[in-house]
Design an enzyme around this catalytic site. Structure first.
Site, short mmCIF file in Angstrom:
data_model
loop_
_atom_site.label_atom_id
_atom_site.label_comp_id
_atom_site.label_asym_id
_atom_site.label_seq_id
_atom_site.Cartn_x
_atom_site.Cartn_y
_atom_site.Cartn_z
N ARG A 1 12.26 5.49 13.59
CA ARG A 1 10.20 6.61 13.69
C ARG A 1 9.72 6.22 14.76
O ARG A 1 9.81 6.12 15.59
CB ARG A 1 10.38 6.12 12.13
N PRO B 1 0.27 -1.29 -0.56
CA PRO B 1 -0.19 0.09 0.48
C PRO B 1 0.90 1.35 -0.24
O PRO B 1 1.40 1.53 1.09
CB PRO B 1 -0.99 -0.05 0.98
N ASN B 2 -0.12 2.52 -0.45
CA ASN B 2 1.07 3.12 -0.91
C ASN B 2 2.56 3.64 -1.73
O ASN B 2 2.54 5.18 -1.48
CB ASN B 2 1.10 4.23 0.12
N ARG C 1 4.93 10.89 -2.22
CA ARG C 1 4.70 11.20 -1.43
C ARG C 1 5.75 10.98 -0.41
O ARG C 1 6.87 10.11 -0.25
CB ARG C 1 4.14 9.40 -1.02
N ALA D 1 2.63 -0.46 5.45
CA ALA D 1 2.00 -0.35 6.86
C ALA D 1 1.31 -1.61 6.72
O ALA D 1 1.85 -1.93 8.19
CB ALA D 1 1.15 1.01 6.57
N TYR E 1 10.85 9.44 1.93
CA TYR E 1 10.56 8.25 1.64
C TYR E 1 11.82 8.03 -0.54
O TYR E 1 11.80 7.33 -0.42
CB TYR E 1 9.22 7.29 1.12
N HIS F 1 12.52 -2.20 3.75
CA HIS F 1 11.81 -0.34 3.64
C HIS F 1 13.03 0.70 3.66
O HIS F 1 14.29 0.74 3.64
CB HIS F 1 11.11 -0.14 5.20
C1 DQA Z 1 7.99 1.54 4.81
C2 DQA Z 1 7.91 2.25 5.77
C3 DQA Z 1 6.35 1.42 7.08
O1 DQA Z 1 6.28 2.10 8.39
C4 DQA Z 1 5.52 2.33 6.28
O2 DQA Z 1 3.99 2.69 6.74
C5 DQA Z 1 5.53 3.01 3.99
C6 DQA Z 1 6.87 2.55 4.28
C7 DQA Z 1 8.50 1.90 4.15
O3 DQA Z 1 8.94 1.54 3.02
O4 DQA Z 1 9.93 2.93 4.88
O5 DQA Z 1 4.23 2.86 3.95
O6 DQA Z 1 7.47 0.59 4.47
#
Ligand code: DQA
Length: 155
Positions: free
Chosen positions: A116, A19-20, A27, A86, A32, A109
């Site tokens: 964090r 996700p995302n 973002r 997440a 990131y 990640h």
């Molecule tokens: C993530 C870290 C996660 O906590 C976050 O929810 C993400 C990205 C990362 O790549 O740093 O969506 O996986």
């Protein structure tokens, strides 16, 4: 294709993002980075060639789709690079899918999740993964590919 080999006989590494992560580049770039996921996929394709590997890169915003892909990878992928976003911190179902399959999974990640918010310090996936790489931006994915190539966990 059986046992993680492509037609060219190169081992196939599946790179799954959750996700995302389709929003990378736009973002929260301070956290990131500026690379889009497409940029990262291109870098992985290039690096894979130098390692004699092939990558199959996918992204979804849906937990169930990630689980289906993990199940389908069995017997096809020789290893998996997984950034579950997440879902890392919440999904027992994803953890069970990783446990259920043979290809070794490397959790990645972009951000350093332990530096964090507290809710990101727990990964439900890490105990069933081969290892974890966190905090190196787009390089986290590339380091995972190098680990797969050099430790020969894909063979
Ligand atoms: C993530 C870290 C996660 O906590 C976050 O929810 C993400 C990205 C990362 O790549 O740093 O969506 O996986």
């Amino acid at each position: 294709m059986a046992s993680g080999r492509s037609r060219s006989a190169a081992p196939v590494v599946w790179v799954l993002s959750g996700p995302n992560l389709n929003l990378l580049g736009k973002r929260e770039p301070k956290i990131y980075g500026k690379h889009s996921l497409q940029d990262i996929h291109k870098m992985l394709e290039k690096a894979a060639k130098t390692h004699g590997l092939v990558v199959d890169c996918r992204q979804t915003n849906h937990e169930g789709e990630l689980i289906t892909w993990l199940q389908q990878s069995d017997g096809i992928a020789s290893a998996i690079i997984l950034n579950a976003g997440a879902l890392t911190h919440s999904s027992i179902a994803l953890r069970d899918a990783i446990s259920a399959i043979k290809p070794p999974t490397i959790e990645v990640h972009l951000s350093h999740i332990f530096a964090r918010e507290k809710f990101r310090h727990t990964s439900l996936l890490a105990p069933v993964c081969k290892g974890m790489i966190s905090g190196f931006g787009a390089q986290s994915y590339l380091l995972a590919l190098t680990a797969i190539a050099e430790s020969k966990i894909n063979r």
